[in-house]
Enzyme design. Structure first.
Site, PDB file in Angstrom:
ATOM      1  N   ARG A 224       0.829  -1.208   0.000  1.00  0.00           N
ATOM      2  CA  ARG A 224       0.000   0.000   0.000  1.00  0.00           C
ATOM      3  C   ARG A 224       0.862   1.256   0.000  1.00  0.00           C
ATOM      4  NH1 ARG A 224      -1.774  -2.357   4.980  1.00  0.00           N
ATOM      5  NH2 ARG A 224      -1.044  -0.442   5.964  1.00  0.00           N
ATOM      6  N   ASP A 315      -6.729  34.442  -2.391  1.00  0.00           N
ATOM      7  CA  ASP A 315      -6.711  34.035  -3.803  1.00  0.00           C
ATOM      8  C   ASP A 315      -5.545  34.595  -4.597  1.00  0.00           C
ATOM      9  OD1 ASP A 315      -9.524  33.126  -3.357  1.00  0.00           O
ATOM     10  OD2 ASP A 315      -9.808  35.294  -3.167  1.00  0.00           O
TER      11      ASP A 315
HETATM   12  C1  LIG Z   1      -2.015   6.562   4.134  1.00  0.00           C
HETATM   13  C2  LIG Z   1      -1.863   5.116   4.351  1.00  0.00           C
HETATM   14  C3  LIG Z   1      -0.973   4.370   3.578  1.00  0.00           C
HETATM   15  C4  LIG Z   1       0.022   5.003   2.630  1.00  0.00           C
HETATM   16  O1  LIG Z   1       1.014   5.652   3.392  1.00  0.00           O
HETATM   17  P1  LIG Z   1       2.306   6.279   2.683  1.00  0.00           P
HETATM   18  O2  LIG Z   1       3.195   6.653   3.815  1.00  0.00           O
HETATM   19  O3  LIG Z   1       1.833   7.461   1.926  1.00  0.00           O
HETATM   20  O4  LIG Z   1       2.861   5.229   1.820  1.00  0.00           O
HETATM   21  C5  LIG Z   1      -0.984   2.995   3.728  1.00  0.00           C
HETATM   22  N1  LIG Z   1      -1.807   2.390   4.616  1.00  0.00           N
HETATM   23  C6  LIG Z   1      -2.642   3.084   5.403  1.00  0.00           C
HETATM   24  C7  LIG Z   1      -3.508   2.356   6.386  1.00  0.00           C
HETATM   25  C8  LIG Z   1      -2.708   4.460   5.316  1.00  0.00           C
HETATM   26  O5  LIG Z   1      -3.537   5.143   6.106  1.00  0.00           O
END
Ligand SMILES: *Cc1c(COP(=O)(O)O)cnc(C)c1O
Length: 375
Positions: A224, A315
């Site tokens: 992720r 703005d």
């Molecule tokens: C935001 C988030 C990510 C990604 O995090 P990064 O540091 O931007 O890679 C992954 N998992 C969860 C649960 C998140 O909240």
């Protein structure tokens, strides 16, 4: 490459390089050898929620991760057909729609799970859940040693399907520390225990950007990475792999150029007074666009760093043009990105604003048109 006609009529805009997004995703896919969940919460870190998710889907990411249920719904409305996971809490009242729209929810509380089950029954469709484990973040999730009992209880709910389980790292952007290995150890203990009993969900995941880059053992079934997908580093302690580059530029135009006498007060509160007769420009961008109301801002005009003077307005803001005799109304101005070999990075802005690159891009104004290049 900029398609000039796309931005000709705009005063302030964001350019997003989708070709570079594809290259970033390719590097992350090769590195992890796992499916990459496009983390598109917070308007895709300011890059544009549906456009980034749909582009990532075209480039092979069949998962998108968001923080809120409304963001997940917006993805469905925007045509995203892949799998969607809400990483944060979702109220039970939204669970019926989640089941219907095939949006997966995060779960970490059994009472909430019971309410989800009722909603899914009403929807006439199973609701997919990912169990959140707090392996050492102190945020959402149950403790690993509660995991087995939790999964057993969940199995009683006929309208729920435990599709995944995940954890989140607190300090993966500091790869020299032992913290991430400790978190991984606690999480992995539960994964192994569930595996041994045939209770392991199909999608186990743990790695944010820091984890994806520094901890290959944490890749499990998908990664992720958020910030690194956008070409930015999770911290100064993480070096980005070759080929990963930022994809966003923030641009505006010079909308006024005039000479004003020495001693003239500039902007609200006259927080700057001209030290000499000066050429003063006005830019069509302010703090409502994600700039900040602090002193010391700079922008690029004609490849040159130029000082913003006076208080930044909602703005607009003013710049000193004494070193730019050729600057004229309509000229393109860069607040974030490159111009004629010079650059202002998200890290430069973060330093100036006392924050991190994440906040710089995630707070870019919603009203700014996003222009997508190199599709
Ligand atoms: C935001 C988030 C990510 C990604 O995090 P990064 O540091 O931007 O890679 C992954 N998992 C969860 C649960 C998140 O909240």
């Amino acid at each position: 490459m900029t398609n000039k006609h796309l931005t000709d009529g705009l005063t302030t805009w964001i350019e997003v390089d989708l070709g570079q997004l594809q290259r970033n995703l390719r590097v992350l896919g090769k590195l992890s050898r796992k499916p990459v969940m496009a983390v598109v919460k917070a308007n895709a870190y300011g890059h544009g929620l549906t456009e980034i998710a749909n582009a990532a889907e075209r480039f092979g990411s069949d998962w998108a991760g968001v923080a809120r249920f409304e963001e997940a719904l917006a993805l469905r409305k925007g045509g995203f057909t892949g799998k969607v996971l809400v990483l944060g809490y979702t109220p039970p009242a939204a669970a019926l729609l989640a089941a219907l729209e095939e949006i997966s929810l995060c779960v970490f509380d059994l009472k909430t799970a019971a309410q989800y089950d009722k909603q899914a029954l009403a929807a006439g469709k199973k609701l997919n859940l990912h169990l959140k484990i707090d392996s050492g973040m102190g945020r959402l999730g149950i403790q690993p040693d509660e995991g087995e009992a939790f999964v057993k209880t969940l199995q009683r709910y006929k309208n729920l399907h435990l599709e995944g389980m995940f954890t989140h790292f607190a300090r993966a952007d500091e790869p020299a520390l032992p913290t991430t290995a400790q978190q991984l150890d606690r999480f992995d203990g539960l994964v192994k225990a569930l595996e041994a009993k045939g209770m392991r969900p199909a999608w186990v995941h743990a790695s944010n950007s820091g984890g994806t880059l520094g901890f290959p053992a944490a890749a499990y079934d998908l990664v992720r990475p958020g910030i690194v997908m956008y070409g930015l580093s999770p911290s100064s302690k993480v070096t980005l792999p070759a080929g990963i580059k930022p994809i966003l530029s923030l641009k505006t135009r010079l909308v006024s150029v005039k000479e004003l006498p020495k001693g003239y007060g500039i902007g609200y509160g006259h927080r700057f007074t001209l030290k000499q007769r000066s050429r003063v420009g006005v830019l069509a961008i302010g703090y409502a666009d994600g700039s900040r109301r602090v002193m010391g801002n700079q922008v690029l005009i004609n490849g040159k760093l130029t000082d913003v003077i006076g208080s930044v307005c909602m703005d607009q803001c003013m710049v000193l043009l004494n070193d730019l005799p050729d600057a004229k109304i309509g000229d393109e101005v860069v607040l974030l990105g490159k111009q004629k070999g010079a650059a202002i990075t998200a890290e430069d802005l973060a330093r100036r604003w006392g924050t991190i690159n994440y906040e710089v891009v995630a707070t870019l104004g919603h009203r700014i048109p996003r222009i997508y290049l190199n599709e």
